[in-house]
Write a protein that holds these residues in place. Structure first.
Motif: not given
Length: 136
Positions: A88-113
């Motif tokens: 939320s806030g200025p961390l939202v990114g480029t779209v000022d519309h509330a949203h939730v990200h849903l990422l299916p994850r697999i081992v070694d998918d290179d996503v870093s959270l």
């Protein structure tokens, strides 16, 4: 609806998207710039910048849609797990519309959270918890 908002245009059907699910309060669609296969966004139909500021029924509706889409993605993609997040806030990114990200994850998918971690000090935790309880 905000005519300048790309998510509002998707909700209105004025901009194309690969819609996965919709109901009277929410729309879920594939992210046009996915971090992983199946990366989806769930948005309220009404234009709100902040998910935590919507009416009492909207946030639960968004997260119910997240659950429904996650179950479908589980069936279709058989991921090892999911990451679900909202900023939320200025961390939202480029779209000022509330949203939730849903990422299916697999081992070694290179996503870093990953989050940097620190030790929770008892005195600080107690003081913070007291202040939050008083504010609720």
């Amino acid at each position: 609806m905000n005519d300048e908002c790309e998510f509002c245009r998707i909700v209105a059907g004025d901009r194309s998207a690969h819609v996965l699910y919709e109901d009277d309060r929410t729309v879920a669609f594939l992210d046009a710039n996915p971090a992983v296969r199946g990366h989806s966004l769930v948005v309220p139909r009404v234009h709100e910048q902040e998910l935590l500021a919507v009416d009492d029924a909207m946030a639960p509706a968004v997260f119910e849609s997240v659950r429904i889409v996650a179950n479908a993605l589980e069936t279709v993609l058989d991921p090892d797990g999911f990451s679900v997040f909202h900023t939320s806030g200025p961390l939202v990114g480029t779209v000022d519309h509330a949203h939730v990200h849903l990422l299916p994850r697999i081992v070694d998918d290179d996503v870093s959270l990953s989050l940097s971690r620190d030790r929770l000090e008892a005195d600080d935790a107690s003081a913070l918890a007291t202040r939050v309880r008083e504010s609720v």
